[in-house]
Write an enzyme that holds these catalytic residues in place. Structure first.
Site, PDB file in Angstrom:
ATOM      1  N   LYS A  45      47.021  35.985  42.611  1.00  0.00           N
ATOM      2  CA  LYS A  45      48.179  36.862  42.380  1.00  0.00           C
ATOM      3  C   LYS A  45      47.677  38.105  42.610  1.00  0.00           C
ATOM      4  CE  LYS A  45      49.271  37.955  38.082  1.00  0.00           C
ATOM      5  NZ  LYS A  45      49.062  39.341  38.004  1.00  0.00           N
ATOM      6  N   ASN A  46      46.543  38.511  42.234  1.00  0.00           N
ATOM      7  CA  ASN A  46      45.915  40.038  42.133  1.00  0.00           C
ATOM      8  C   ASN A  46      45.323  40.427  43.097  1.00  0.00           C
ATOM      9  OD1 ASN A  46      47.173  39.776  39.494  1.00  0.00           O
ATOM     10  ND2 ASN A  46      45.297  39.846  38.480  1.00  0.00           N
ATOM     11  N   CYS A 142      52.731  43.025  32.005  1.00  0.00           N
ATOM     12  CA  CYS A 142      52.452  42.331  30.604  1.00  0.00           C
ATOM     13  C   CYS A 142      52.409  43.337  29.594  1.00  0.00           C
ATOM     14  CB  CYS A 142      51.233  41.492  30.747  1.00  0.00           C
ATOM     15  SG  CYS A 142      51.495  40.124  31.817  1.00  0.00           S
ATOM     16  N   ARG A 147      49.280  50.540  29.470  1.00  0.00           N
ATOM     17  CA  ARG A 147      49.570  50.510  30.890  1.00  0.00           C
ATOM     18  C   ARG A 147      49.792  51.835  31.597  1.00  0.00           C
ATOM     19  NH1 ARG A 147      49.786  44.862  32.178  1.00  0.00           N
ATOM     20  NH2 ARG A 147      48.463  45.336  34.005  1.00  0.00           N
ATOM     21  N   ASP A 332      41.339  38.552  31.534  1.00  0.00           N
ATOM     22  CA  ASP A 332      42.345  37.474  31.965  1.00  0.00           C
ATOM     23  C   ASP A 332      42.008  36.167  31.429  1.00  0.00           C
ATOM     24  OD1 ASP A 332      42.840  39.364  34.945  1.00  0.00           O
ATOM     25  OD2 ASP A 332      43.845  39.790  33.281  1.00  0.00           O
ATOM     26  N   ARG A 440      55.224  34.091  36.813  1.00  0.00           N
ATOM     27  CA  ARG A 440      54.590  35.312  37.478  1.00  0.00           C
ATOM     28  C   ARG A 440      53.425  34.908  38.268  1.00  0.00           C
ATOM     29  NH1 ARG A 440      53.971  40.078  34.028  1.00  0.00           N
ATOM     30  NH2 ARG A 440      52.780  40.673  36.106  1.00  0.00           N
TER      31      ARG A 440
END
Ligand code: EPZ
Length: 460
Positions: A45-46, A142, A147, A332, A440
């Site tokens: 995903k990243n 998230c 952030r 994570d 997601r």
């Protein structure tokens, strides 16, 4: 028997698209069964989302392979499309991206498609090179901390961009002569800020020197993508990256690196449920630190050509873990690991040193019978390796504590995944609400749970 229970009739839950979102609102999970079987992880995903943005920089089409079917990819796809990029799904997880029609987009369109993602901030550099301007709505992502994007905006100003903060987001513009190279030192090896610099510097006039860079495998894979496009990027052992700006870039053909976070998540699911899971596509070099902790916690793994088999090697044992930037233990990974540590015989500690609010999810685990105490300011411990940061927290997990079913609400992506495996490990029935967030980052999540023998219903 897993059924989709809704107003209409029960049906086999599936991740294939249907009228209503198959991720539904809630999972009803009947726990106490080990997860056993095989799942495949696709591209990270990243990385995949960032490589899609990089396609904006090319003057010809790009092809991205092993693209996961997750909502973060869908968000980036629609953001590219509102900017005039043609994105074609070629099947077999292959996307073709044609940036030749790229145009400015209208604010309301961008805002409508930005979703709960942080990726839009990475459009800045490519749009400034392409169009001389960019508008980025307020970001999602998230809720695991504040952030901020100060590192990003400082870097863009260093390249010569003008940054204007508006109530609804930020507007940026490039000088008439275009962006120029810069010397940038990041106060913290931020993944996103490093990507911001890479995606901007490759087409800036002159050379950029980035100090304090993130060096995660996904960053190195993005560098490989940019090099394929014609960029000139080198890096040194001390987190220094040099980028020589070039006048033009072409499209790439790239297979995304596998998703380490998903692989680690399923490994922790095997530990927590005393299962046996083969994760196809997982590779050892990018997971060395995780595998060490997995083994110390009592896990056993076998490295195969096409993946890694994860299972318990006996009683689970307590560990002391600090999250860190690569090559440390990824932030994570800590949430799914904590679920497994509730079953370890002894006291474990997990220092979260990257985000200031990523241990809040443990409250719901305590509702299920866990014994987890969170120290909001962290604490000194003889084993600590990472220099103390003002933003850290620490969790002390005392086990083993048998888990029982409960009603919980998903707080964030990895916390949501962790609740599902906790419910699967627990005796009795749990109701996990708000599971659509999990989509997601985990593709075909329901199909994988079913393949691993989980007993659950999806309730709209
Ligand atoms: C990326 O987030 C990942 N997300 C995160 O994965 C991952 O946890 C994180 O990197 C760390 O590895 C994506 O790639 C989409 P950071 P990012 O910038 O780039 C502070 C998941 O579950 N910071 O490395 O946002 C920040 O507050 C997600 O897949 C600033 O202070 O992470 C944090 O404390 C969750 N100012 C630290 O740096 C800034 O301008 C690390 O953030 C930027 C960051």
């Amino acid at each position: 028997m897993n059924t989709l229970v809704s107003d209409a009739s029960a049906a086999q839950p599936s991740d294939s698209s249907g009228d209503s979102d198959p991720m539904g609102r809630m999972l009803v999970i009947r726990g106490g069964r080990p997860l056993t079987g095989r799942v495949e992880v696709k591209g990270a995903k990243n990385l995949a989302t960032k490589a899609m943005v990089a396609a904006l920089l090319g003057e010809t089409e790009s092809v991205l392979r092993d693209v996961p079917d997750i909502s973060d990819v869908h968000v980036v796809r629609s953001l590219l499309e509102v900017h005039g990029v043609t994105v074609t799904d070629e099947g077999d997880d292959v996307l073709r991206l044609d940036p030749s029609g790229a145009v400015s987009a209208h604010f309301e369109e961008i805002d409508a498609h930005a979703g709960a993602s942080r990726i839009p901030i990475l459009f800045c550099g490519p749009l400034l090179h392409l169009l001389g301007q960019a508008f980025i709505p307020d970001l999602g992502g998230c809720r695991i901390g504040d952030r901020p994007i100060d590192f990003h905006l400082d870097a863009l100003r260093a390249f010569g961009a003008t940054v204007e903060k508006l109530p609804s987001g930020i507007r940026l513009s490039a000088p008439a002569e275009g962006l120029h190279g810069a010397d940038i030192t990041l106060p913290y090896p931020s993944v996103g800020a490093t990507e911001q610099v890479l995606l901007t510097a490759v087409r800036a006039k002159g050379t950029t020197e980035l100090r304090g860079a993130a060096i995660e495998p996904e960053i190195m894979d993005l560098i490989a993508v940019l090099q394929k496009m014609g960029a000139i990027i080198s890096y040194e052992p001390n987190r220094v990256i040099f980028i020589e700006g070039v006048d033009s870039l072409r499209g790439y053909d790239h297979r995304a690196i596998f998703d380490r976070n998903e692989a680690a998540s399923w490994a922790c699911a095997a530990l927590a449920t005393d299962g046996d899971i083969f994760v196809g596509g997982a590779k050892q070099p990018e997971m060395l630190t995780f595998l060490n902790v997995f083994r110390k916690a009592g896990g056993d793994f076998d490295i195969a050509e096409d993946g890694i088999r994860f299972r318990r090697g006996g009683a689970l044992k307590p560990v002391v873990v600090e999250t860190d930037v690569h090559p440390g233990f990824m932030t994570d990974w800590q949430q799914p690991l904590i679920v497994a540590l509730t079953q370890a015989e002894g006291v474990s500690t997990v220092h979260e040193t990257v985000y200031e609010n990523r241990l809040g999810f443990t409250q719901a685990l305590n509702k299920m019978g866990a014994d987890i105490v969170v120290h909001p300011e962290g604490f000194a411990s003889p084993e600590r390796r990472v220099a103390r940061r003002a933003l850290e927290q620490a969790a002390v997990i005392t086990g083993p504590t048998p888990l029982h079913g409960a009603d919980v609400v998903v707080p964030d992506l990895r916390g949501g995944y962790s609740y599902v495996i906790a419910a699967l490990a627990a005796e009795g029935t749990s109701h996990v609400r708000g599971v659509e967030i999990i989509r997601r980052g985990y593709e075909k999540f329901f199909d994988k749970l079913t393949a691993l023998g989980a007993d659950f219903d999806v309730v709209d």
